[in-house]
Design an enzyme around this catalytic site. Structure first.
Site, PDB file in Angstrom:
ATOM      1  N   ARG A 180      -0.611 -18.841  41.495  1.00 22.82           N
ATOM      2  CA  ARG A 180       0.720 -17.871  40.663  1.00 22.82           C
ATOM      3  C   ARG A 180       2.038 -18.045  41.192  1.00 22.82           C
ATOM      4  O   ARG A 180       2.898 -17.412  41.148  1.00 22.82           O
ATOM      5  CB  ARG A 180      -0.059 -16.160  40.887  1.00 22.82           C
ATOM      6  N   SER A 229      -2.615  -7.402  35.595  1.00 17.70           N
ATOM      7  CA  SER A 229      -2.650  -7.347  36.985  1.00 17.70           C
ATOM      8  C   SER A 229      -1.455  -7.431  38.318  1.00 17.70           C
ATOM      9  O   SER A 229      -0.366  -7.852  38.155  1.00 17.70           O
ATOM     10  CB  SER A 229      -2.905  -8.418  37.953  1.00 17.70           C
ATOM     11  N   GLU A 299       2.545  -9.109  41.401  1.00 16.41           N
ATOM     12  CA  GLU A 299       2.415 -10.364  40.478  1.00 16.41           C
ATOM     13  C   GLU A 299       3.612  -9.422  39.224  1.00 16.41           C
ATOM     14  O   GLU A 299       3.441 -10.893  38.651  1.00 16.41           O
ATOM     15  CB  GLU A 299       0.723 -10.220  40.269  1.00 16.41           C
TER      16      GLU A 299
END
Length: 318
Positions: A180, A229, A299
């Protein structure tokens, strides 16, 4: 400085720019959380040449931020100073399939639409994008992934424009991809990428995407105002499990709530402010740290300014 003042300051510099320029643009209209303050200026370039021209004309002291579909984004209530750039699907949302199962994709192409187009063309390797509610530009920036696959596994090269309006081409190795994350300079605006796919049966690919969609519908709050998320998974663990174990499922702050369906999702129940959502997120981080000793990392990207007089400490100041 208001957006109108900034446009007045730019004056003749905007001559020849063909894209849409909006002063004091409410970003809550285009983010999935449906919260947040305005951008001084929202610029939607007509095409790559228009984007380059605008950036060359823009004074260096004016800050620039880029947003995509607004799915992985929390815009703070104080808004975003300077210029926010949003690439349009019309100018940057095409996809073509080339010899050798390569796909050339515009950065504004929604991930899910790209997955469908690839399936229709019999090009495999992209079904995982069916479960990612963003656009290709964001996927390139954060190495988006789902169901065991990531962007870095398929991306070959990309084209980007820097803050000065100059064009750059980067390879996969140049991106410094990790979970990520990428090491690409923050001022680069991705406009197009080339991916490597593989020959596959369209019906098999469509079945894979149907399974991804069923998974999302069953386990995620896809019909709520959410940003996807919220926290990255720590190594060897799952954020939702840590959040659940900390007793945060269903936790509320103002109009913000931890989803009962999947507790790594924050939702706007209808009256939340961006501050409610960010404070809820930091409350969750503090409780997970207290119960497990693990520090969750955001995130979701948080951009812009908090309102005057409002402060939100990471982990509630712990």
């Amino acid at each position: 400085m208001s957006g109108a003042d900034l446009i007045d300051r730019l004056g003749d510099r905007l001559e020849g720019v063909r894209g849409r320029i909006t002063a004091d643009a409410p970003l809550s209209d285009i983010t999935w959380f449906r919260v947040g303050g305005p951008a001084d200026i929202l610029f939607q370039p007509a095409d790559a040449d228009d984007l380059s021209l605008f950036l060359k004309r823009l004074p260096e002291d004016v800050p620039v931020l880029v947003i995509g579909l607004g799915s992985n984004l929390l815009v703070r209530d104080g808004g975003i100073p300077g210029v926010v750039i949003r690439l349009s699907v019309r100018g940057f949302g095409s996809v073509t399939f080339e010899e050798g199962n390569k796909a050339r994709v515009g950065a504004a192409m929604p991930d899910q639409r790209f997955a469908k187009a690839a399936a229709d063309a019999g090009v495999g390797g992209f079904s995982f994008y069916r479960g990612i509610p963003g656009a290709i530009g964001g996927a390139l920036r954060m190495n988006a992934g789902a169901h065991g696959s990531e962007t870095r596994e398929r991306m070959v090269e990309l084209t980007a424009v820097d803050r000065k309006g100059d064009v750059h081409r980067l390879t996969n190795a140049d991106m410094g991809y990790a979970y990520r994350h990428s090491e690409a300079p923050s001022d680069l605006i991705f406009i197009e990428a080339v991916y490597q796919g593989e020959t596959a049966d369209p019906e098999v690919l469509k079945a894979e995407m149907d399974e991804v969609e069923r998974y999302r519908e069953e386990r995620q709050p896809t019909r709520d105002k959410t940003g996807g998320s919220t926290f990255k998974n720590p190594p060897g663990n799952s954020s939702w499990k840590l959040i659940d174990a900390a007793g945060c499922r269903g936790l509320k702050v103002g109009g913000a709530q931890v989803s009962e369906k999947h507790c790594n999702f924050l939702i706007n129940t209808g009256t939340a402010t961006a501050a409610d959502l960010e404070l809820l997120g930091e409350t969750v981080r503090a409780r997970v740290l207290e119960t497990s000793g693990i520090r969750l990392d955001w995130e979701i990207k948080r951009l812009g300014n908090l309102p005057e007089g409002v402060t939100i400490e990471p982990f509630l100041g712990r």
